[in-house]
Design a protein around this motif. Structure first.
Motif, PDB file in Angstrom:
ATOM      1  N   PHE A  60       0.788  -1.233   0.000  1.00  0.00           N
ATOM      2  CA  PHE A  60       0.000   0.000   0.000  1.00  0.00           C
ATOM      3  C   PHE A  60       0.824   1.290   0.000  1.00  0.00           C
ATOM      4  CE2 PHE A  60      -2.737  -3.031   2.450  1.00  0.00           C
ATOM      5  CZ  PHE A  60      -3.712  -3.186   1.483  1.00  0.00           C
ATOM      6  N   GLY A  61       2.112   1.215   0.240  1.00  0.00           N
ATOM      7  CA  GLY A  61       2.920   2.416   0.414  1.00  0.00           C
ATOM      8  C   GLY A  61       3.061   2.716   1.898  1.00  0.00           C
ATOM      9  N   ALA A  62       3.662   3.844   2.189  1.00  0.00           N
ATOM     10  CA  ALA A  62       3.884   4.222   3.591  1.00  0.00           C
ATOM     11  C   ALA A  62       2.542   4.483   4.274  1.00  0.00           C
ATOM     12  CB  ALA A  62       4.760   5.460   3.666  1.00  0.00           C
ATOM     13  N   PRO A  63       2.363   3.988   5.491  1.00  0.00           N
ATOM     14  CA  PRO A  63       1.101   4.241   6.194  1.00  0.00           C
ATOM     15  C   PRO A  63       0.965   5.711   6.583  1.00  0.00           C
ATOM     16  CG  PRO A  63       2.625   3.084   7.625  1.00  0.00           C
ATOM     17  CD  PRO A  63       3.277   3.174   6.287  1.00  0.00           C
ATOM     18  N   ARG A  64      -0.267   6.196   6.584  1.00  0.00           N
ATOM     19  CA  ARG A  64      -0.538   7.566   7.017  1.00  0.00           C
ATOM     20  C   ARG A  64      -0.420   7.663   8.537  1.00  0.00           C
ATOM     21  NH1 ARG A  64      -6.256  10.523   5.935  1.00  0.00           N
ATOM     22  NH2 ARG A  64      -7.009   9.178   7.595  1.00  0.00           N
ATOM     23  N   LEU A  65      -0.723   6.563   9.217  1.00  0.00           N
ATOM     24  CA  LEU A  65      -0.697   6.523  10.670  1.00  0.00           C
ATOM     25  C   LEU A  65      -0.072   5.202  11.095  1.00  0.00           C
ATOM     26  CD1 LEU A  65      -1.776   7.972  13.262  1.00  0.00           C
ATOM     27  CD2 LEU A  65      -3.842   6.624  12.992  1.00  0.00           C
ATOM     28  N   ASN A  66       0.816   5.264  12.086  1.00  0.00           N
ATOM     29  CA  ASN A  66       1.472   4.066  12.603  1.00  0.00           C
ATOM     30  C   ASN A  66       1.484   4.193  14.128  1.00  0.00           C
ATOM     31  OD1 ASN A  66       3.229   2.026  13.398  1.00  0.00           O
ATOM     32  ND2 ASN A  66       4.585   2.321  11.654  1.00  0.00           N
ATOM     33  N   VAL A  67       0.586   3.464  14.774  1.00  0.00           N
ATOM     34  CA  VAL A  67       0.431   3.564  16.223  1.00  0.00           C
ATOM     35  C   VAL A  67       0.873   2.256  16.858  1.00  0.00           C
ATOM     36  CG1 VAL A  67      -1.204   3.926  18.109  1.00  0.00           C
ATOM     37  CG2 VAL A  67      -1.526   5.127  15.944  1.00  0.00           C
ATOM     38  N   LYS A  68       1.750   2.363  17.848  1.00  0.00           N
ATOM     39  CA  LYS A  68       2.213   1.180  18.565  1.00  0.00           C
ATOM     40  C   LYS A  68       1.716   1.263  19.995  1.00  0.00           C
ATOM     41  CE  LYS A  68       6.192  -1.578  19.660  1.00  0.00           C
ATOM     42  NZ  LYS A  68       7.624  -1.761  19.617  1.00  0.00           N
ATOM     43  N   GLU A  69       1.101   0.172  20.468  1.00  0.00           N
ATOM     44  CA  GLU A  69       0.643   0.107  21.850  1.00  0.00           C
ATOM     45  C   GLU A  69       0.990  -1.273  22.384  1.00  0.00           C
ATOM     46  OE1 GLU A  69      -3.487   0.274  24.315  1.00  0.00           O
ATOM     47  OE2 GLU A  69      -3.257   1.674  22.664  1.00  0.00           O
ATOM     48  N   GLY A  70       1.976  -1.325  23.271  1.00  0.00           N
ATOM     49  CA  GLY A  70       2.439  -2.616  23.778  1.00  0.00           C
ATOM     50  C   GLY A  70       3.042  -3.406  22.633  1.00  0.00           C
ATOM     51  N   ASP A  71       2.571  -4.636  22.460  1.00  0.00           N
ATOM     52  CA  ASP A  71       3.083  -5.445  21.359  1.00  0.00           C
ATOM     53  C   ASP A  71       2.161  -5.397  20.131  1.00  0.00           C
ATOM     54  OD1 ASP A  71       0.991  -6.864  22.387  1.00  0.00           O
ATOM     55  OD2 ASP A  71       2.075  -8.746  22.630  1.00  0.00           O
ATOM     56  N   ALA A  72       1.136  -4.559  20.174  1.00  0.00           N
ATOM     57  CA  ALA A  72       0.200  -4.420  19.059  1.00  0.00           C
ATOM     58  C   ALA A  72       0.532  -3.176  18.240  1.00  0.00           C
ATOM     59  CB  ALA A  72      -1.228  -4.320  19.584  1.00  0.00           C
ATOM     60  N   ARG A  73      -0.007  -3.136  17.029  1.00  0.00           N
ATOM     61  CA  ARG A  73       0.249  -2.019  16.133  1.00  0.00           C
ATOM     62  C   ARG A  73      -0.977  -1.777  15.268  1.00  0.00           C
ATOM     63  NH1 ARG A  73       4.892   0.482  14.714  1.00  0.00           N
ATOM     64  NH2 ARG A  73       6.112  -0.985  15.898  1.00  0.00           N
ATOM     65  N   LYS A  74      -1.217  -0.517  14.942  1.00  0.00           N
ATOM     66  CA  LYS A  74      -2.284  -0.146  14.007  1.00  0.00           C
ATOM     67  C   LYS A  74      -1.653   0.669  12.900  1.00  0.00           C
ATOM     68  CE  LYS A  74      -6.257   2.869  13.434  1.00  0.00           C
ATOM     69  NZ  LYS A  74      -7.132   3.851  14.076  1.00  0.00           N
ATOM     70  N   LEU A  75      -1.878   0.231  11.671  1.00  0.00           N
ATOM     71  CA  LEU A  75      -1.426   0.974  10.505  1.00  0.00           C
ATOM     72  C   LEU A  75      -2.648   1.488   9.780  1.00  0.00           C
ATOM     73  CD1 LEU A  75       1.301  -1.469   9.119  1.00  0.00           C
ATOM     74  CD2 LEU A  75       1.612   0.472  10.651  1.00  0.00           C
ATOM     75  N   GLN A  76      -2.578   2.735   9.308  1.00  0.00           N
ATOM     76  CA  GLN A  76      -3.696   3.305   8.560  1.00  0.00           C
ATOM     77  C   GLN A  76      -3.188   3.745   7.197  1.00  0.00           C
ATOM     78  OE1 GLN A  76      -5.685   7.313   9.306  1.00  0.00           O
ATOM     79  NE2 GLN A  76      -7.052   5.860  10.334  1.00  0.00           N
ATOM     80  N   PHE A  77      -3.878   3.258   6.171  1.00  0.00           N
ATOM     81  CA  PHE A  77      -3.572   3.616   4.798  1.00  0.00           C
ATOM     82  C   PHE A  77      -4.776   4.358   4.246  1.00  0.00           C
ATOM     83  CE2 PHE A  77      -1.329  -0.289   5.858  1.00  0.00           C
ATOM     84  CZ  PHE A  77      -0.029   0.038   5.541  1.00  0.00           C
ATOM     85  N   ALA A  78      -4.521   5.430   3.493  1.00  0.00           N
ATOM     86  CA  ALA A  78      -5.635   6.247   3.008  1.00  0.00           C
ATOM     87  C   ALA A  78      -5.444   6.598   1.541  1.00  0.00           C
ATOM     88  CB  ALA A  78      -5.754   7.512   3.836  1.00  0.00           C
ATOM     89  N   GLY A  79      -6.567   6.712   0.867  1.00  0.00           N
ATOM     90  CA  GLY A  79      -6.591   7.143  -0.523  1.00  0.00           C
ATOM     91  C   GLY A  79      -7.825   7.992  -0.738  1.00  0.00           C
ATOM     92  N   ASP A  80      -8.102   8.330  -1.995  1.00  0.00           N
ATOM     93  CA  ASP A  80      -9.282   9.137  -2.299  1.00  0.00           C
ATOM     94  C   ASP A  80     -10.565   8.387  -1.987  1.00  0.00           C
ATOM     95  OD1 ASP A  80      -7.674  11.212  -3.152  1.00  0.00           O
ATOM     96  OD2 ASP A  80      -7.678  10.522  -5.241  1.00  0.00           O
ATOM     97  N   ALA A  81     -10.556   7.077  -2.212  1.00  0.00           N
ATOM     98  CA  ALA A  81     -11.782   6.283  -2.062  1.00  0.00           C
ATOM     99  C   ALA A  81     -12.066   5.883  -0.619  1.00  0.00           C
ATOM    100  CB  ALA A  81     -11.703   5.034  -2.931  1.00  0.00           C
ATOM    101  N   CYS A  82     -11.039   5.490   0.111  1.00  0.00           N
ATOM    102  CA  CYS A  82     -11.292   4.916   1.434  1.00  0.00           C
ATOM    103  C   CYS A  82     -10.091   5.031   2.351  1.00  0.00           C
ATOM    104  CB  CYS A  82     -11.703   3.452   1.292  1.00  0.00           C
ATOM    105  SG  CYS A  82     -10.427   2.421   0.546  1.00  0.00           S
TER     106      CYS A  82
END
Length: 137
Positions: A73-95
């Motif tokens: 997807f390319g570089a994530p717009r958001l990269n959140v680390k909490e403990g051993d978990a992670r949330k990556l957010q990818f964004a485009g025009d559609a979604c």
């Protein structure tokens, strides 16, 4: 009359006494009894394996690590680390695609286990697989 009664309520409450505890004061341990040691609660929690989403169209995402997702997807717009978990957010025009990564085994590398998708314009949920297709490079 009612106002007077309401004004007297706090005064009546102050007149109420609380019972004192009965019995002797705190007891001392006998000379032959060693003091008890207090042990702190363990700080580590047992590993709990995550549930893995299983939906058609997400085969290229579920189970992938952060590097593989960035390649897809390319570089994530958001990269959140909490403990051993992670949330990556990818964004485009559609979604907007949120990918949640958790380790599959103790001290393991986080892998994508859950995906959520919404429209970029108003945040309404959209088909996850369609969003994955729209955001792929």
């Amino acid at each position: 009359m009612r106002k007077t009664a309401l004004l007297l309520l706090p005064l009546l409450g102050a007149c109420v006494s609380t019972p004192s505890p009965s019995g002797p004061g705190p007891s001392r341990p006998s000379a032959g009894t060693p003091p008890q040691q207090v042990r702190p609660a363990p700080t580590t929690q047992a590993f709990r394996a995550p549930r893995i989403m299983n939906m058609p169209g997400l085969e290229n995402v579920i189970g992938k690590n952060e590097t593989a997702l960035a390649n897809l997807f390319g570089a994530p717009r958001l990269n959140v680390k909490e403990g051993d978990a992670r949330k990556l957010q990818f964004a485009g025009d559609a979604c907007v695609l949120d990918v949640y990564l958790y380790p599959l085994q103790p001290r393991g590398e986080p892998s994508a286990t859950y995906v959520d998708a919404r429209r970029a314009s108003d945040g309404i949920d959209v088909d996850r697989a369609a969003c994955v297709r729209a955001l792929r490079r």
